[in-house]
Design a protein around this motif. Structure first.
Motif, PDB file in Angstrom:
ATOM      1  N   PRO A  13       0.471  -1.482   0.104  1.00  0.00           N
ATOM      2  CA  PRO A  13       0.358   0.308   0.002  1.00  0.00           C
ATOM      3  C   PRO A  13       0.743   1.309  -0.414  1.00  0.00           C
ATOM      4  CG  PRO A  13      -0.572  -1.266   1.585  1.00  0.00           C
ATOM      5  CD  PRO A  13       0.308  -1.787   1.132  1.00  0.00           C
ATOM      6  N   ASP A  14       1.844   0.857   0.558  1.00  0.00           N
ATOM      7  CA  ASP A  14       2.511   2.217   0.562  1.00  0.00           C
ATOM      8  C   ASP A  14       3.470   2.870  -0.944  1.00  0.00           C
ATOM      9  OD1 ASP A  14       2.790   2.188   3.771  1.00  0.00           O
ATOM     10  OD2 ASP A  14       5.038   1.691   3.545  1.00  0.00           O
ATOM     11  N   GLN A  15       3.244   1.703  -1.470  1.00  0.00           N
ATOM     12  CA  GLN A  15       4.022   2.194  -3.072  1.00  0.00           C
ATOM     13  C   GLN A  15       2.769   2.597  -3.742  1.00  0.00           C
ATOM     14  OE1 GLN A  15       5.063  -2.483  -4.143  1.00  0.00           O
ATOM     15  NE2 GLN A  15       6.621  -1.281  -5.155  1.00  0.00           N
ATOM     16  N   TYR A  16       1.608   2.346  -3.284  1.00  0.00           N
ATOM     17  CA  TYR A  16       0.258   2.838  -4.537  1.00  0.00           C
ATOM     18  C   TYR A  16       0.009   4.318  -3.298  1.00  0.00           C
ATOM     19  CZ  TYR A  16      -1.802  -1.194  -6.436  1.00  0.00           C
ATOM     20  OH  TYR A  16      -1.357  -2.071  -6.888  1.00  0.00           O
ATOM     21  N   LEU A  17       0.155   4.396  -1.644  1.00  0.00           N
ATOM     22  CA  LEU A  17      -0.113   5.678  -0.672  1.00  0.00           C
ATOM     23  C   LEU A  17       1.125   6.580  -2.216  1.00  0.00           C
ATOM     24  CD1 LEU A  17      -0.501   5.314   1.584  1.00  0.00           C
ATOM     25  CD2 LEU A  17      -1.308   6.574   0.323  1.00  0.00           C
TER      26      LEU A  17
END
Length: 89
Positions: free
Chosen positions: A67-71
């Motif tokens: 999710p950090d990559q998407y954020l």
């Protein structure tokens, strides 16, 4: 921030979200057991269940972007759009 987080998690399928949630709950369960430091007749069964679930979750999570990559990509895009808007004025 809530909108960006919602957008980041919208990239996942229902099955992928279920795995992310299961991983979080399993982590919370392991932390609670460590904090309580309890031993019971059920500890062997619980330990075996934790190990099995952890292996299943890790296998699925290894194939998913975090999710950090998407954020990070969403925030980066928003920053670039703001910079281009400011430059245009």
């Amino acid at each position: 921030l809530v909108k960006l987080t919602r957008d980041a998690y919208s990239h996942y399928s229902d099955e992928q979200l279920a795995c992310l949630l299961a991983n979080k709950r399993l982590h919370d369960y392991k932390t609670a057991l460590i904090n309580r430091s309890v031993q019971s007749i059920y500890s062997l069964g619980s330990t075996a269940w934790i190990i099995e679930q952890d292996q299943l979750n890790r296998a699925v999570l290894a194939t998913l972007p975090s999710p950090d990559q998407y954020l990070a990509s969403l925030v980066g895009l928003e920053i670039m759009q703001q910079m281009m808007t400011e430059t245009a004025h």
